[in-house]
Design a protein around this motif. Structure first.
Motif, PDB file in Angstrom:
ATOM      1  N   GLU A   1       1.340  -0.978   0.030  1.00  0.00           N
ATOM      2  CA  GLU A   1      -0.113   0.204  -0.146  1.00  0.00           C
ATOM      3  C   GLU A   1       0.771   1.298  -0.062  1.00  0.00           C
ATOM      4  O   GLU A   1       2.292   0.808   0.403  1.00  0.00           O
ATOM      5  N   TRP A   2       0.485   1.945  -1.163  1.00  0.00           N
ATOM      6  CA  TRP A   2       0.869   3.795  -0.414  1.00  0.00           C
ATOM      7  C   TRP A   2      -0.021   4.536  -0.266  1.00  0.00           C
ATOM      8  O   TRP A   2      -0.870   4.470  -1.484  1.00  0.00           O
ATOM      9  N   ASP A   3      -0.025   5.502   0.828  1.00  0.00           N
ATOM     10  CA  ASP A   3      -0.632   6.769   0.404  1.00  0.00           C
ATOM     11  C   ASP A   3      -0.300   7.520  -0.176  1.00  0.00           C
ATOM     12  O   ASP A   3       0.867   8.048   0.562  1.00  0.00           O
ATOM     13  N   GLU A   4      -0.776   7.894  -0.881  1.00  0.00           N
ATOM     14  CA  GLU A   4      -0.212   9.582  -2.119  1.00  0.00           C
ATOM     15  C   GLU A   4       0.581  10.412  -1.074  1.00  0.00           C
ATOM     16  O   GLU A   4       0.769  11.729  -1.434  1.00  0.00           O
ATOM     17  N   GLU A   5      -0.994  10.989   0.037  1.00  0.00           N
ATOM     18  CA  GLU A   5      -1.177  12.215   0.351  1.00  0.00           C
ATOM     19  C   GLU A   5       0.274  12.442   1.857  1.00  0.00           C
ATOM     20  O   GLU A   5       0.871  13.175   1.762  1.00  0.00           O
ATOM     21  N   THR A   6       0.186  11.565   1.891  1.00  0.00           N
ATOM     22  CA  THR A   6       1.127  11.383   3.225  1.00  0.00           C
ATOM     23  C   THR A   6       2.660  10.413   2.792  1.00  0.00           C
ATOM     24  O   THR A   6       4.165  10.576   3.469  1.00  0.00           O
ATOM     25  N   GLY A   7       2.642   9.266   2.268  1.00  0.00           N
ATOM     26  CA  GLY A   7       3.982   8.505   1.094  1.00  0.00           C
ATOM     27  C   GLY A   7       4.423   7.493   2.812  1.00  0.00           C
ATOM     28  O   GLY A   7       4.464   6.743   1.792  1.00  0.00           O
TER      29      GLY A   7
END
Length: 368
Positions: free
Chosen positions: A115-121
């Motif tokens: 998983e990758w959170d585009e907003e927090t990195g």
């Protein structure tokens, strides 16, 4: 936790800001009309490829990826999946022996990805195995060890925990390779994966004594909330929420059921609210007898809101079929209808599919 539930939740679990790359492997025995080994690759809620022991090749499922990778990508994926096939079949035989089973239908499944959170990195990875619908063993990525919830998995845990090369490879895959490929896929398919499609909303009631169902369909992305309000406040009592289900065109549907008295149909106090990720305004439908579709003579459509689309036009409930555990991995994402291939190819630059000598799916575990 039951694996049938886990697979459904994970395959359809992408939400705003967070992206997922997942692979699902299933080995089966005792199922003559079903492939002995199946793999499915998924980005967010979109299937990207498929392989099984009958066709013996990786097949593209998402047209948006067709212009972004070359033929070597699919050849490599075929080799990876084919390489996993004998190991999974052998592991299934090992587990049948450990569980003292010889006949009947049995499954050995793996779900892994990142998983990758585009907003927090922020990033994360996971690797989970199941046998006959139950958890068998899983990777604790933070502490770099395996967790065995059942006694029959202790042998596997000990063997894999002692394999330091395996653990380091797992760490490298989930923290670097998988994340890098996930970012590539999100970029390749951004016109599809990041799109927003508003819902069509209908109010449905089987009979005057049945609950009123607010049914939202045709929306994208999956992340949504469908709920009832009374006098502007969300209602929690006498409310039952349905599950988010896939539509054939890649969109989703969801529903919420409200038990109300007949006189409440025209009270003006109730309204159904649909909130969709990426859309600021709510889709609000007031509960009025005249707009409720029923099986007793009223088939009028509802209006989903001031700016929303018209109702779906269906004369009844759209019912999600109950899919057996053996068929789930193979078909749950396989009914997506995509736009024409020429549209999917626009704006894509061909990827370097050998950045690190492997594809995103190249993460082969040893035998159990």
């Amino acid at each position: 936790m039951k694996w049938i539930v886990l697979l459904l939740l994970e395959i359809c679990g992408a939400y705003a800001g967070t992206h997922k790359l997942q692979y699902f492997y299933t080995a089966t025995s005792g199922t003559p009309n079903f492939p002995e080994f199946v793999t499915v690759g998924v980005v967010n809620d979109q299937q990207i490829d498929y392989y099984d022991s009958n066709i013996k090749r990786a097949v593209q499922k998402a047209q948006w990826i067709s212009g972004a990778v070359d033929a070597d990508y699919w050849n490599t994926n075929t080799q990876i999946y084919a390489g996993n096939e004998p190991s999974f079949k052998a592991s299934l035989g090992i587990l049948k022996s450990r569980f003292n089973q010889t006949e009947g239908v049995h499954t050995y499944q793996r779900m892994y990805g990142c998983e990758w959170d585009e907003e927090t990195g922020a990033t994360d990875g996971y690797d989970q195995f199941g046998y006959d619908g139950e958890d068998f063993i899983s990777l604790d990525l933070k502490n770099l060890r395996y967790i065995a919830p059942v006694q029959q998995a202790f042998i596997t845990k000990h063997k894999w925990d002692q394999n330091r090369a395996l653990l380091e490879n797992q760490k490298h895959y989930y923290t670097q390779i998988c994340i890098d490929w996930l970012k590539k896929y999100v970029d390749y398919g951004k016109s599809t994966l990041k799109r927003t499609v508003p819902p069509s909303v209908s109010l449905l009631q089987k009979s005057p004594s049945s609950p009123v169902t607010c049914h939202a369909t045709g929306f994208y992305p999956r992340s949504n909330m469908v709920f009832w309000r009374r006098d502007g406040e969300q209602v929690y009592e006498d409310v039952e929420h349905g599950e988010v289900l896939h539509n054939e065109d890649g969109t989703f549907q969801n529903s919420v059921h409200l038990t109300v008295k007949p006189e409440d149909l025209d009270s003006g106090r109730y309204e159904c609210v649909v909130q969709l990720s990426g859309v600021q305004e709510d889709f609000v439908t007031k509960l009025e007898r005249s707009v409720v579709k029923t099986n007793h003579g009223n088939t009028r459509r509802t209006n989903p809101g001031a700016d929303g689309p018209e109702g779906s036009g269906s004369s009844g409930f759209i019912i999600g079929a109950v899919v057996g555990v053996l068929l789930l991995v193979a078909i749950v994402c396989g009914v997506v209808i995509w736009k024409k291939k020429k549209d999917a190819k626009k704006g894509f630059a061909q990827a370097n599919t050998s950045d690190d000598g492997s594809n995103s799916s190249n993460n082969t575990p040893p035998k159990a």
